[in-house]
Enzyme design. Structure first.
Site, PDB file in Angstrom:
ATOM      1  CD  GLU A 184     -76.094 -10.233 -68.106  1.00 52.50           C
ATOM      2  OE1 GLU A 184     -75.074  -9.838 -68.443  1.00 52.50           O
ATOM      3  OE2 GLU A 184     -76.707  -9.600 -66.928  1.00 52.50           O
ATOM      4  CG  ASP A 231     -66.055  -7.396 -72.015  1.00 51.93           C
ATOM      5  OD1 ASP A 231     -66.661  -7.820 -70.979  1.00 51.93           O
ATOM      6  OD2 ASP A 231     -66.689  -7.529 -73.238  1.00 51.93           O
TER       7      ASP A 231
END
Length: 262
Positions: free
Chosen positions: A46, A57
């Site tokens: 990814e 995140d």
């Protein structure tokens, strides 16, 4: 057939997916990291598309996003870096992961067309809701053979999980906990209960576990409940520490995580 679908057809267990941020630690490291991950035995990669406000995140990936942006990384530049990468021996499935705004700004159809041209197999856009995707974009993604991978969390209802399963191809990204990336440490009993709940739904799509996977122990524990697991924040730390010899750092890290015999 899509490389992601092929992977999950051919390999049912212990699939190792690794995330890294494009343009980190240096602007032009993307190709070498990708090649080194394949050489080390990673099954799926990814590549993060840096964004200025990566709200899902944690600190590690946020910092890598900012450094990549400071280095000059953009979606257009990432596409330039990936030009012809399939002609250089990279055969493993590649997913672009990020936020929907840069894709929208690039142009959704233009983005999907470019992904098909380059040999990108799928995308993960956590802030693109399922309903919005189905109403406005699913036809474009399907036209260009690009799989859109959806996330589920412990808070996702059984009904919603089934809706996501029906709309999905490839795999489902099973977020291990209700936190940001890198915020958890290992796999605990609450996570395992959630994994079992999802397993009992009898979904048609395989799953990969993400968030909190950092080493062989957490990888193996997660992989017992899914087709494999995803490592992100810990690998970003590895890249930062191994900046002067990325290939060696990648080889050693993947070798530590990968279960013996796989």
């Amino acid at each position: 057939m899509n490389r992601i679908v092929n992977l999950f057809t051919e390999k049912k267990k212990d699939i190792l997916s690794i995330y890294f941020t494009a343009g980190f630690p240096r602007l032009n490291d993307t190709r070498s990291i990708l090649a080194a991950l394949q050489e080390a035995g990673t099954d799926l990669v990814e590549i993060g598309m840096p964004y200025s406000d990566p709200v899902a995140d944690g600190e590690t990936i946020q910092a890598s996003n900012q450094r990549a942006l400071d280095n000059g990384m953009t979606v257009a530049r990432l596409f330039q870096q990936l030009q012809n990468f399939r002609n250089e021996g990279v055969t493993l499935p590649v997913i672009l992961m990020g936020y929907f705004n840069p894709v929208y700004q690039y142009g959704v159809e233009a983005f999907c067309r470019k992904c098909q041209e380059l040999g990108i197999d799928g995308v993960i856009l956590p802030d693109l809701p399922l309903d919005e995707y189905l109403a406005g974009y699913s036809g474009i993604f399907e036209q260009y053979g690009l799989l859109n991978i959806f996330l589920i969390t412990p808070q996702t209802s059984d009904e919603r999980i089934r809706q996501i399963d029906n709309a999905s191809s490839g795999f489902i990204y099973m977020v291990s906990s209700a936190s940001v990336t890198g915020a958890t440490s290992g796999v605990n009993a609450n996570m395992e209960a959630y994994f079992e709940r999802v397993n009992n739904l009898g979904l048609k799509n395989p799953r990969l576990v993400g968030f909190g996977i950092k080493d062989r122990e957490s990888f193996e524990r997660s992989a017992k409940h899914a087709s494999g697991a995803i490592i992100g924040s810990q690998f970003v730390r590895v890249l930062e520490a191994a900046e002067n010899d990325l290939e060696k750092g990648i080889r050693e890290f993947v070798g530590q995580v990968r279960p013996a015999g796989h």
